[in-house]
Design a protein around this motif. Structure first.
Motif, PDB file in Angstrom:
ATOM      1  N   THR A  64      33.142  35.804  47.326  1.00 46.13           N
ATOM      2  CA  THR A  64      33.407  35.415  45.942  1.00 46.13           C
ATOM      3  C   THR A  64      33.508  36.622  45.028  1.00 46.13           C
ATOM      4  O   THR A  64      34.156  36.558  43.984  1.00 46.13           O
ATOM      5  CB  THR A  64      32.324  34.469  45.399  1.00 46.13           C
ATOM      6  N   HIS A  65      32.856  37.746  45.422  1.00 42.55           N
ATOM      7  CA  HIS A  65      32.975  38.997  44.665  1.00 42.55           C
ATOM      8  C   HIS A  65      32.332  40.118  45.472  1.00 42.55           C
ATOM      9  O   HIS A  65      31.833  39.897  46.579  1.00 42.55           O
ATOM     10  CB  HIS A  65      32.361  38.880  43.266  1.00 42.55           C
ATOM     11  N   HIS A  87      38.971  39.514  46.791  1.00 45.73           N
ATOM     12  CA  HIS A  87      39.807  40.044  45.715  1.00 45.73           C
ATOM     13  C   HIS A  87      40.329  41.427  46.088  1.00 45.73           C
ATOM     14  O   HIS A  87      39.610  42.244  46.692  1.00 45.73           O
ATOM     15  CB  HIS A  87      38.981  40.112  44.441  1.00 45.73           C
ATOM     16  N   ILE A  90      38.221  44.708  45.451  1.00 44.69           N
ATOM     17  CA  ILE A  90      36.916  44.966  46.067  1.00 44.69           C
ATOM     18  C   ILE A  90      36.811  46.386  46.615  1.00 44.69           C
ATOM     19  O   ILE A  90      35.785  47.055  46.393  1.00 44.69           O
ATOM     20  CB  ILE A  90      36.576  43.911  47.133  1.00 44.69           C
ATOM     21  N   HIS A  93      35.939  48.670  43.806  1.00 42.61           N
ATOM     22  CA  HIS A  93      34.569  48.406  43.337  1.00 42.61           C
ATOM     23  C   HIS A  93      33.562  49.034  44.305  1.00 42.61           C
ATOM     24  O   HIS A  93      32.580  49.641  43.870  1.00 42.61           O
ATOM     25  CB  HIS A  93      34.334  46.905  43.222  1.00 42.61           C
ATOM     26  N   THR A 152      32.663  40.422  37.098  1.00 42.87           N
ATOM     27  CA  THR A 152      33.218  41.683  37.612  1.00 42.87           C
ATOM     28  C   THR A 152      34.734  41.557  37.490  1.00 42.87           C
ATOM     29  O   THR A 152      35.236  40.555  36.971  1.00 42.87           O
ATOM     30  CB  THR A 152      32.862  41.945  39.098  1.00 42.87           C
ATOM     31  N   THR A 154      36.338  41.522  40.349  1.00 48.06           N
ATOM     32  CA  THR A 154      36.583  41.207  41.759  1.00 48.06           C
ATOM     33  C   THR A 154      36.278  39.752  42.099  1.00 48.06           C
ATOM     34  O   THR A 154      36.169  39.396  43.276  1.00 48.06           O
ATOM     35  CB  THR A 154      35.732  42.105  42.679  1.00 48.06           C
ATOM     36  N   ASP A 155      36.156  38.893  41.106  1.00 48.04           N
ATOM     37  CA  ASP A 155      35.696  37.526  41.354  1.00 48.04           C
ATOM     38  C   ASP A 155      36.820  36.603  41.808  1.00 48.04           C
ATOM     39  O   ASP A 155      37.947  36.662  41.297  1.00 48.04           O
ATOM     40  CB  ASP A 155      35.054  36.952  40.101  1.00 48.04           C
TER      41      ASP A 155
END
Length: 278
Positions: A64-65, A87, A90, A93, A152, A154-155
């Motif tokens: 999910t993130h 995502h 990621i 991140h 974030t 990246t969700d």
């Protein structure tokens, strides 16, 4: 805790470590897992639990993130040849936040003694999600929707259309106030939730990243509370307050240490702010 069925073939298990929710979407071809937890050992526990409960192969996993407690188990699934979806941001991140944090812990585990990351090997998703994407590995549709930057950048929102179950990761949290952690965008978070609400129907079931299952009304209330944070950040920045002054002035249902993170990140988005005296 056992697997709880929320809709036909859609299950969640609330693991005690981190109070994290892991989803399992069961179809004729196998099981798709949503979130891989925070270490290799925790991921292996998911694998074992799925084998015991469903007696079907794991055919895909979704992050999910990027945060550690939702993705540090990826390497276990990758080692099994399971495709991992997440995502497309990621990897960036990881480079900016999770990799340095993991390296610092590995150099000195005493800095975060509650973590058990000896077996963690960072493994970004093997398949990147750039736009709403339907996965069919388990023999039923699972839709992954990139969420606008907020919690974030990246969700993913994960929805099983035939059961109307949403798994939102930490875009929504029930067990405590939402966390303004690494990569948070507190000014955009309320709008990101409102965008999701436009797609969530009144009777849909919503799985937060942590805590109890909720409904649409809970998400509406959380969007409103997040908007109060964003408004407070903007007004404090406009008034020329320092972060310390802004946190002290805010009448918000968050502890100061969490608000400090929100204001620091929000002020950074808005531009330079007055410095707190040292």
């Amino acid at each position: 805790m056992t697997w709880t069925e929320l809709g036909t073939g859609v299950f969640v298990k609330r693991y005690e470590a981190g109070d994290i929710n892991v989803g399992a979407v069961v179809g004729p071809q196998g099981v798709t897992i949503v979130d891989t937890r925070g270490s290799g050992a925790e991921a292996q526990e998911i694998v074992d639990d799925v084998a015991h409960q469903f007696r079907k192969p794991i055919v895909a996993a979704i992050n999910t993130h990027a945060h550690y407690d939702h993705s540090f188990g990826n390497s276990v699934f990758a080692g099994l040849g399971v495709p991992i979806y997440g995502h497309h941001k990621i990897p960036a991140h990881y480079d900016a936040f999770e990799a340095p944090r993991l390296a610092a812990w590995q150099a000195d585990p005493a800095r975060e003694p509650d973590k058990h990351w000896d077996d963690v090997v960072l493994a970004p998703p093997t398949a990147s999600i750039h736009r709403p994407t339907t996965l069919t590995h388990s023999g039923r549709d699972i839709v992954c929707i990139p969420v606008s930057p907020g919690h974030t950048d990246t969700d993913l929102a994960v929805v099983v259309p035939d059961s109307r179950v949403w798994m939102l990761g930490d875009v929504v949290e029930e067990s405590g106030p939402p966390m303004f952690g690494s990569g948070s965008r507190p000014l955009g978070w309320p709008g990101a939730v409102v965008e999701l609400l436009m797609q969530i129907q009144p009777r849909d079931v919503i799985v937060p990243g942590h805590g109890r299952i909720v409904g649409r009304d809970f998400v509406v209330q959380q969007a409103s509370t997040l908007q109060r944070v964003a408004d407070s950040i903007r007004s404090s920045h406009a008034a020329g307050r320092t972060v310390d002054e802004a946190v002290h002035a805010a009448a918000l249902p968050w502890p100061d240490w969490m608000l400090r993170s929100a204001f620091e990140q929000g002020f950074s988005e808005l531009g330079a702010a007055p410095q707190d005296p040292r």
